[in-house]
Design a protein around this motif. Structure first.
Motif, PDB file in Angstrom:
ATOM      1  N   GLU A 532       0.977  -1.112  -0.054  1.00 49.17           N
ATOM      2  CA  GLU A 532       0.130   0.116  -0.061  1.00 49.17           C
ATOM      3  C   GLU A 532       0.795   1.059   0.125  1.00 49.17           C
ATOM      4  O   GLU A 532       0.720   2.395  -0.848  1.00 49.17           O
ATOM      5  CB  GLU A 532      -0.966   0.070   1.215  1.00 49.17           C
ATOM      6  N   ALA A 533       2.092   1.135   0.511  1.00 44.96           N
ATOM      7  CA  ALA A 533       2.805   2.589   1.048  1.00 44.96           C
ATOM      8  C   ALA A 533       3.570   2.651  -0.367  1.00 44.96           C
ATOM      9  O   ALA A 533       3.588   3.723  -0.822  1.00 44.96           O
ATOM     10  CB  ALA A 533       3.743   2.390   2.249  1.00 44.96           C
ATOM     11  N   LEU A 534       3.833   1.360  -1.043  1.00 44.02           N
ATOM     12  CA  LEU A 534       4.767   1.757  -2.502  1.00 44.02           C
ATOM     13  C   LEU A 534       3.871   2.557  -3.290  1.00 44.02           C
ATOM     14  O   LEU A 534       4.409   3.310  -4.322  1.00 44.02           O
ATOM     15  CB  LEU A 534       5.237   0.518  -2.941  1.00 44.02           C
ATOM     16  N   GLN A 535       2.535   2.508  -3.499  1.00 43.86           N
ATOM     17  CA  GLN A 535       1.600   3.269  -4.397  1.00 43.86           C
ATOM     18  C   GLN A 535       2.122   4.644  -4.413  1.00 43.86           C
ATOM     19  O   GLN A 535       1.802   5.158  -5.310  1.00 43.86           O
ATOM     20  CB  GLN A 535       0.284   2.938  -4.264  1.00 43.86           C
ATOM     21  N   GLY A 536       2.208   5.170  -3.217  1.00 42.57           N
ATOM     22  CA  GLY A 536       2.653   6.674  -3.015  1.00 42.57           C
ATOM     23  C   GLY A 536       3.903   7.105  -3.180  1.00 42.57           C
ATOM     24  O   GLY A 536       4.243   8.250  -3.189  1.00 42.57           O
ATOM     25  N   GLY A 537       4.954   6.202  -3.188  1.00 42.89           N
ATOM     26  CA  GLY A 537       6.201   6.359  -3.533  1.00 42.89           C
ATOM     27  C   GLY A 537       6.849   7.195  -2.287  1.00 42.89           C
ATOM     28  O   GLY A 537       6.171   7.163  -1.253  1.00 42.89           O
ATOM     29  N   VAL A 538       8.007   8.030  -2.491  1.00 42.52           N
ATOM     30  CA  VAL A 538       8.628   8.864  -1.520  1.00 42.52           C
ATOM     31  C   VAL A 538       8.928  10.105  -2.049  1.00 42.52           C
ATOM     32  O   VAL A 538       9.403  10.814  -1.257  1.00 42.52           O
ATOM     33  CB  VAL A 538       9.723   7.980  -0.504  1.00 42.52           C
TER      34      VAL A 538
END
Ligand code: GTP
Length: 678
Positions: A532-538
């Motif tokens: 889920e977190a990788l969907q929004g990158g950093v």
């Protein structure tokens, strides 16, 4: 299959007419083509969604799927080739192999689909049959061989010489090509026909020892021998027979149908389909194309229409009757098949049973997605799914009125259900709805369909490039989520390592936990948290791809640990590790081909350079130059207008997605700044 405008729909319309399915020829440019039944297709004169139909020729049933040529709808070609046994590749008699021809040809290779080639538009000024064969050999690397040669060309194109039977076939214009006469080869063409026949025999002999033997002995094979040998070489994809004609002027279509029957495989000629056992993926299962084998089929297309959901299926083995119960190995659920129909473009004919090798649509199946296998519950099998390209362009979209909000959500969900290359998501920061697809035309058509079919009016933002993020270094981080809220506590603790992976690898999760320091039941939630977190990158809010996340350590608490706590810990660890792993922005770059008269070459090259493009090659083709370049998609918006005005409409171009590349620093900073500042 073909590049846009080669004449796929026009040819299909003739096939429907000559096989007696229709009594009038529908024309693309009049908006009356049977196969282009969608309003947008009729208005624009292009195929958008592949339509299926059925006809009979020489007592052989042929299922036809007319595919779109525009690169934005490439998924339609992909799914069609996945389920078809053979294909007719069409070529424009002047242009020969065009950019999108290369793409669909490679898709044909990928799914191992035998093909015959039809050089269409022989009536056009500049038509050059032999040049087209040359381009097939050179640009596609395919062993193309003529089985016909044209009689006359351009306005004088009258018919073809059949090199197998050595006879001339001439079409009668006044019957719309329904009648033709078979005659002796005109004296003036005899030598040429003999030379081409010799070439054909040589090519076939290369793949057939018996034929080679005869050839070396100086014997001439009979028409039947030649046909048999050519059939097996075509099915083995060693040879690609080439025919010619003009669909629009009604010549060459019946002989094309003969060739489909003579050279393309029946479902029995292709290897039996393979799948896996859904309960043990290490077991391979083979399903023969036999009517008494266990039923298996692949759902390759879904359409939602006012009468319900249609699932198009190709049956690989066994048979299916209305009332039968089928199983979907993806969900493990069973469903009863209420209604089956044969499709004729948008018209349907009820049927009660269907067997191996055939194509039909099932009405009203609930839980089916594109690419799902349907099988008999007693002998489950999962066939390999269809792969679709990732969308490269997105726009923000909002309903014009508050009342439309809910309707828009439903409409978008339905449209993305039908089209695996159309994605919908909500931007976490702005709350906006973002739709992504394969190109500007693709999204424009979808917004238009939402308006017409679902009656939702929407404001659409500027198209934006779908950037991605990836990492360049390996890094480690720890995620701890430990809270005491009231009575019950939360305890999740993981350590992960991120490693860069190959371009195109997507995301891979590896579990290296030893000794149960993170209990089994918390591994999945950890992975879920990372996903889920990788969907929004950093960096700038884009999906992070092409890396591995390795879970290697952590701890738990007997009472307080739960799935949610590990999910949050996974997400926290990912964000920290990704920031430390030298994240970079990736941008889609496109393969662009511009065809331009000599005098405008300088302008085009200068313009491509100013768009951060790299020229990769130039080629002379029929009085024009073809410039090939790689250009970032970001710089290509509005190119259609620019090229029109700078060359007074004398240049044309096509582009398709090539790959993702690291964005240069300046662009990267601009995008990151913009997205953080919003
Ligand atoms: N001169 C000439 N024009 C043709 C011939 N066949 C098709 N056309 C024209 O070419 C245009 C494109 O034809 P279509 O049949 O729509 O081509 P298509 O390959 O189905 O196009 P897409 O599905 O949009 O990729 C139409 O205006 C046709 O009338 C032909 O044999 N000769």
């Amino acid at each position: 299959m073909a590049h846009i405008d080669a004449g796929k729909t026009t040819t299909t319309e003739r096939i429907l007419f000559y096989t007696g399915i229709t009594h009038r020829i529908g024309e693309v440019h009049e908006g009356t083509a049977t196969m282009d039944y969608m309003e947008q297709e009729q208005e624009r004169g292009i195929t958008i969604t592949s339509a299926a139909t059925t006809c009979t020729w020489n007592n052989i049933r042929i299922n036809i799927i007319d595919t779109p040529g525009h690169v934005d709808f490439t998924a339609e070609v992909e799914r069609s080739l996945r389920v078809l046994d053979g294909a007719v590749a069409l070529f424009d008699s002047v242009s020969g192999v065009q950019p999108q021809t290369e793409t669909v040809w490679r898709q044909g290779d990928k799914y191992k689909v035998p093909r015959i080639c039809f050089v269409n538009k022989m009536d056009k000024a500049g038509a050059d049959f032999e040049h087209v064969i040359e381009t097939i050999r050179k640009r596609l690397g395919a062993r193309a061989v003529a089985i016909q040669i044209p009689i006359g060309a351009e306005a004088n194109f009258k018919g073809v010489i059949d090199l197998i039977e050595m006879r001339a076939i001439l079409w009668h214009d006044e019957t719309m090509g329904a009648k033709y006469s078979v005659e002796d080869i005109p004296e003036s063409l005899l030598k040429k026909a003999e030379a081409f026949r010799m070439q054909l025999i040589e090519t076939v002999a290369e793949n057939d020892d018996e034929m080679l033997h005869k050839f070396l002995e100086g014997e001439t094979p009979t028409a039947a021998e030649l046909k048999k040998s050519l059939r097996s070489a075509t099915i083995g994809m060693k040879v690609f027979p080439v025919l010619c004609g003009t669909a629009f002027k009604n010549k060459g279509v019946q002989t094309l149908l003969d060739a489909v029957v003579d050279y393309l495989p029946s479902p029995l000629d292709v290897p039996p389909v393979e799948g896996i056992d859904p309960s043990d993926p290490s077991i391979t299962l083979v399903r023969e194309a036999k009517d008494d084998a266990p039923f298996s089929a692949l759902a390759f297309k879904l359409i939602n229409d006012p009468f319900g959901k249609l699932s198009f299926i190709r049956i690989y083995s066994g048979g299916l009757k209305t009332g039968d119960t089928i199983m979907n190995p993806r969900t493990g659920k069973t469903e009863r098949v209420g209604r089956l129909v044969k499709m004729h473009a948008n018209k349907r004919e009820d049927i009660t049973e269907i067997y191996a090798g055939d194509i039909c649509a099932a009405v009203g199946l609930k839980d089916v997605k594109t690419g799902d296998t349907l099988c008999t519950p007693n002998a489950p099998v999962a066939l390999s799914a269809i792969t679709f390209p990732e969308p490269v362009i997105s726009v923000a979209i909002e309903p014009k009125t508050k009342a439309d909000q809910e309707k828009m959500g439903m409409a978008l969900a339905r449209l993305s259900d039908e089209d695996p290359t159309f994605k919908v998501r909500t931007d976490e920061d702005s709350g906006q709805t973002i739709i992504s697809g394969m190109g500007e035309l693709h999204l424009e058509i979808l917004v238009d369909r939402m308006k017409r079919e679902h009656k939702v009016e929407a404001n659409v933002g500027e198209p934006r490039v779908a950037f991605r993020e990836t990492i360049r270094k390996t890094s480690e981080a720890e995620g701890k989520y430990i809270r005491q809220t009231g009575g019950s506590g939360n305890y999740g603790h993981v350590k992960i390592r991120l490693e860069p992976n190959e371009p195109g690898a997507g995301f891979e999760f590896v579990n290296e936990i030893k000794g149960g320091v993170v209990p089994k039941e918390y591994v999945k939630p950890t992975e879920q948290g990372i996903r889920e977190a990788l969907q929004g990158g950093v960096l700038a809010g884009y999906e992070m791809v092409d890396f591995k996340a390795v879970l290697f350590d952590g701890s738990y608490h007997d009472v307080d640990s739960n799935e949610m706590a590990f999910k949050i810990a996974g997400s926290m660890a990912f964000k920290e590790a990704a920031r430390k792993a030298s994240p970079v922005l990736l941008e889609p770059v496109m393969a662009v081909e511009v065809t331009v008269p000599e005098e405008h070459m300088g302008t085009i090259i200068g313009d491509i350079n100013s768009r951060r493009g790299r020229i990769e090659g130039m080629e002379h083709s029929g009085g024009s130059q073809v410039i090939k370049a790689i250009v970032p998609l970001k710089e290509m918006f509005g190119y259609v207008n620019e090229i029109r005005s700078s060359t007074q409409g004398r240049a044309s171009y096509s582009m398709q997605f090539a790959r993702y590349e690291e964005a240069p620093r300046m662009i990267s900073e601009e995008i990151i700044g913009r997205n953080q500042g919003k």
